[in-house]
Write a protein that holds these residues in place. Structure first.
Motif, PDB file in Angstrom:
ATOM      1  N   UNK A 151      68.564 134.729  74.015  1.00  0.00           N
ATOM      2  CA  UNK A 151      67.180 135.609  73.604  1.00  0.00           C
ATOM      3  C   UNK A 151      66.399 136.097  75.107  1.00  0.00           C
ATOM      4  N   UNK A 152      66.391 135.149  75.770  1.00  0.00           N
ATOM      5  CA  UNK A 152      65.561 135.337  77.053  1.00  0.00           C
ATOM      6  C   UNK A 152      66.175 136.541  77.829  1.00  0.00           C
ATOM      7  N   UNK A 153      67.618 136.369  78.038  1.00  0.00           N
ATOM      8  CA  UNK A 153      68.408 137.431  78.603  1.00  0.00           C
ATOM      9  C   UNK A 153      68.434 138.732  78.021  1.00  0.00           C
ATOM     10  N   UNK A 154      68.235 138.780  76.524  1.00  0.00           N
ATOM     11  CA  UNK A 154      68.150 140.132  75.946  1.00  0.00           C
ATOM     12  C   UNK A 154      66.836 140.730  76.267  1.00  0.00           C
ATOM     13  N   UNK A 155      65.713 139.841  76.325  1.00  0.00           N
ATOM     14  CA  UNK A 155      64.388 140.541  76.625  1.00  0.00           C
ATOM     15  C   UNK A 155      64.400 140.934  78.017  1.00  0.00           C
ATOM     16  N   UNK A 156      65.176 140.302  78.959  1.00  0.00           N
ATOM     17  CA  UNK A 156      65.214 140.544  80.337  1.00  0.00           C
ATOM     18  C   UNK A 156      65.870 141.961  80.583  1.00  0.00           C
ATOM     19  N   UNK A 157      67.083 142.247  79.883  1.00  0.00           N
ATOM     20  CA  UNK A 157      67.727 143.358  79.828  1.00  0.00           C
ATOM     21  C   UNK A 157      66.923 144.602  79.283  1.00  0.00           C
ATOM     22  N   UNK A 158      66.242 144.273  78.225  1.00  0.00           N
ATOM     23  CA  UNK A 158      65.329 145.386  77.736  1.00  0.00           C
ATOM     24  C   UNK A 158      64.286 145.787  78.744  1.00  0.00           C
ATOM     25  N   UNK A 159      63.724 144.718  79.218  1.00  0.00           N
ATOM     26  CA  UNK A 159      62.649 144.923  80.541  1.00  0.00           C
ATOM     27  C   UNK A 159      63.006 145.752  81.667  1.00  0.00           C
ATOM     28  N   UNK A 160      64.100 145.393  82.079  1.00  0.00           N
ATOM     29  CA  UNK A 160      64.683 146.136  83.319  1.00  0.00           C
ATOM     30  C   UNK A 160      65.332 147.391  83.023  1.00  0.00           C
ATOM     31  N   UNK A 165      62.400 150.776  84.012  1.00  0.00           N
ATOM     32  CA  UNK A 165      63.045 151.906  84.582  1.00  0.00           C
ATOM     33  C   UNK A 165      62.499 153.357  84.215  1.00  0.00           C
ATOM     34  N   UNK A 166      61.517 153.177  83.078  1.00  0.00           N
ATOM     35  CA  UNK A 166      60.973 154.518  82.473  1.00  0.00           C
ATOM     36  C   UNK A 166      59.328 154.159  82.353  1.00  0.00           C
ATOM     37  N   UNK A 167      58.985 153.554  83.618  1.00  0.00           N
ATOM     38  CA  UNK A 167      57.426 152.979  83.438  1.00  0.00           C
ATOM     39  C   UNK A 167      56.691 154.469  83.662  1.00  0.00           C
ATOM     40  N   UNK A 168      57.299 155.272  84.455  1.00  0.00           N
ATOM     41  CA  UNK A 168      56.586 156.525  84.771  1.00  0.00           C
ATOM     42  C   UNK A 168      56.856 157.590  83.740  1.00  0.00           C
ATOM     43  N   UNK A 169      57.650 157.359  82.858  1.00  0.00           N
ATOM     44  CA  UNK A 169      58.070 158.450  81.728  1.00  0.00           C
ATOM     45  C   UNK A 169      57.647 157.874  80.387  1.00  0.00           C
ATOM     46  N   UNK A 170      56.516 157.573  80.105  1.00  0.00           N
ATOM     47  CA  UNK A 170      55.908 157.092  78.874  1.00  0.00           C
ATOM     48  C   UNK A 170      56.650 157.563  77.552  1.00  0.00           C
ATOM     49  N   UNK A 171      56.939 158.989  77.487  1.00  0.00           N
ATOM     50  CA  UNK A 171      57.365 159.432  76.222  1.00  0.00           C
ATOM     51  C   UNK A 171      58.804 158.706  75.881  1.00  0.00           C
ATOM     52  N   UNK A 172      59.627 158.240  76.915  1.00  0.00           N
ATOM     53  CA  UNK A 172      60.825 157.478  76.673  1.00  0.00           C
ATOM     54  C   UNK A 172      60.510 156.326  75.991  1.00  0.00           C
ATOM     55  N   UNK A 189      56.715 148.336  70.411  1.00  0.00           N
ATOM     56  CA  UNK A 189      55.304 148.676  70.952  1.00  0.00           C
ATOM     57  C   UNK A 189      54.631 147.703  71.567  1.00  0.00           C
ATOM     58  N   UNK A 190      54.682 146.666  71.013  1.00  0.00           N
ATOM     59  CA  UNK A 190      53.798 145.526  71.456  1.00  0.00           C
ATOM     60  C   UNK A 190      54.666 144.901  72.700  1.00  0.00           C
ATOM     61  N   UNK A 191      56.019 144.624  72.608  1.00  0.00           N
ATOM     62  CA  UNK A 191      56.599 144.206  73.686  1.00  0.00           C
ATOM     63  C   UNK A 191      56.619 145.259  75.013  1.00  0.00           C
ATOM     64  N   UNK A 192      56.679 146.324  74.645  1.00  0.00           N
ATOM     65  CA  UNK A 192      56.493 147.400  76.003  1.00  0.00           C
ATOM     66  C   UNK A 192      54.971 147.236  76.565  1.00  0.00           C
ATOM     67  N   UNK A 193      53.995 147.328  75.753  1.00  0.00           N
ATOM     68  CA  UNK A 193      52.792 146.992  76.501  1.00  0.00           C
ATOM     69  C   UNK A 193      52.702 145.715  77.119  1.00  0.00           C
TER      70      UNK A 193
END
Length: 280
Positions: A151-160, A165-172, A189-193
């Motif tokens: 579960x931790x690795x999954x969240x890490x994969x989503x984050x990276x 990787x799209x921090x400057x492309x909020x539409x994505x 949405x909550x996780x991205x925030x």
């Protein structure tokens, strides 16, 4: 001479033949010999890390078809353990994949630690694994520890791969990745925030600095040390497989070479120290 009506009939017949050929081509799988190990949803899977370039089937809510079929038949493979007390073998490998599916799909995507999650949620994961495998006495701790890591690795994969990787492309970032279309929109949405917050940025920077200090990375991939130990027992039977040998073999390529000079030097020191201890 060919009449106009005959010409039209010939063209129509030719067009119909094309349609039939296309229909047949579409009905034949690209690789009929290849069997799918997992069932998946009917949506499409991205061909790259972007959110909008979609060409293949999505992972969706993956379930292992063989596991589901065996559950219906009430057949449960027995998980074996090596002399070190760690699970190994085909059943154990498949079980780990199943635990990964459960961790991704049944545990909410929240900015919390595993210890903060409800106990009944963890209990359901354990019950699901018990229904599919004979884990053995004391297996609950191993299963839940594995679920926590996955579960931790999954969240890490989503984050990276899908947030930073799209921090400057909020539409994505407005929708969950197509690859993981089972993620609830509100959770995403909550996780991205949470991952774009200043607090997480500080934590991420600290962890990145720690990761850079890991100089002696292994090459085991999913096989892990347990799989390597099983492999060595088959290839060099009778030889004692201690931690020093595992450490060295885990960093060798298929030809038995250690390409990184720093890692190779450390391996020599470990081997020489082990030999000196055995000669005492």
């Amino acid at each position: 001479m060919v009449s106009k009506s005959q010409s039209k009939e010939a063209q129509a017949s030719k067009g119909q033949g094309k349609d039939i050929a296309v229909s047949k081509a579409q009905s034949v799988p690209s690789n009929p010999a290849k069997k799918m190990r997992f069932t998946s949803s009917s949506k499409k899977d991205p061909s790259s890390a972007t959110f909008d370039e979609v060409t293949k089937s999505t992972r969706g809510i993956n379930t292992m078809s063989r596991v589901m079929k065996r559950k219906i038949q009430k057949i449960k493979p027995v998980v074996e353990y090596n002399k070190s007390g760690r699970s190994h073998g085909k059943a154990a490998t498949e079980m780990q994949s199943y635990i990964g599916v459960l961790a991704r799909t049944r545990v909410p995507l929240v900015d919390k630690k595993w210890t903060q999650l409800p106990k009944d949620l963890k209990e359901k994961i354990w019950e699901a694994v018990q229904m599919a495998y004979v884990v053995g006495e004391g297996g609950k701790k191993m299963v839940l520890s594995s679920a926590a890591k996955k579960w931790k690795d999954f969240k890490s994969t989503l984050t990276r791969q899908f947030i930073l990787a799209f921090a400057n492309e909020k539409e994505k970032l407005k929708e969950p990745p197509q690859l993981y279309n089972f993620i609830d929109k509100s959770e995403w949405d909550a996780f991205v925030a949470s991952r774009l917050s200043p607090d997480f940025e500080a934590v991420h920077s600290e962890q990145s600095q720690r990761r850079e200090k890991c100089k002696y990375n292994h090459r085991l991939s999913r096989k892990g040390y347990v799989g390597l130990e099983d492999q060595l027992e088959e290839t060099i039977p009778g030889e004692e497989i201690d931690r020093s040998l595992l450490w060295k073999k885990a960093r060798e390529d298929k030809q038995g070479n250690i390409l990184d000079p720093k890692v190779a030097e450390k391996a020599k020191l470990i081997v020489s120290f082990t030999v000196s201890v055995l000669n005492l």
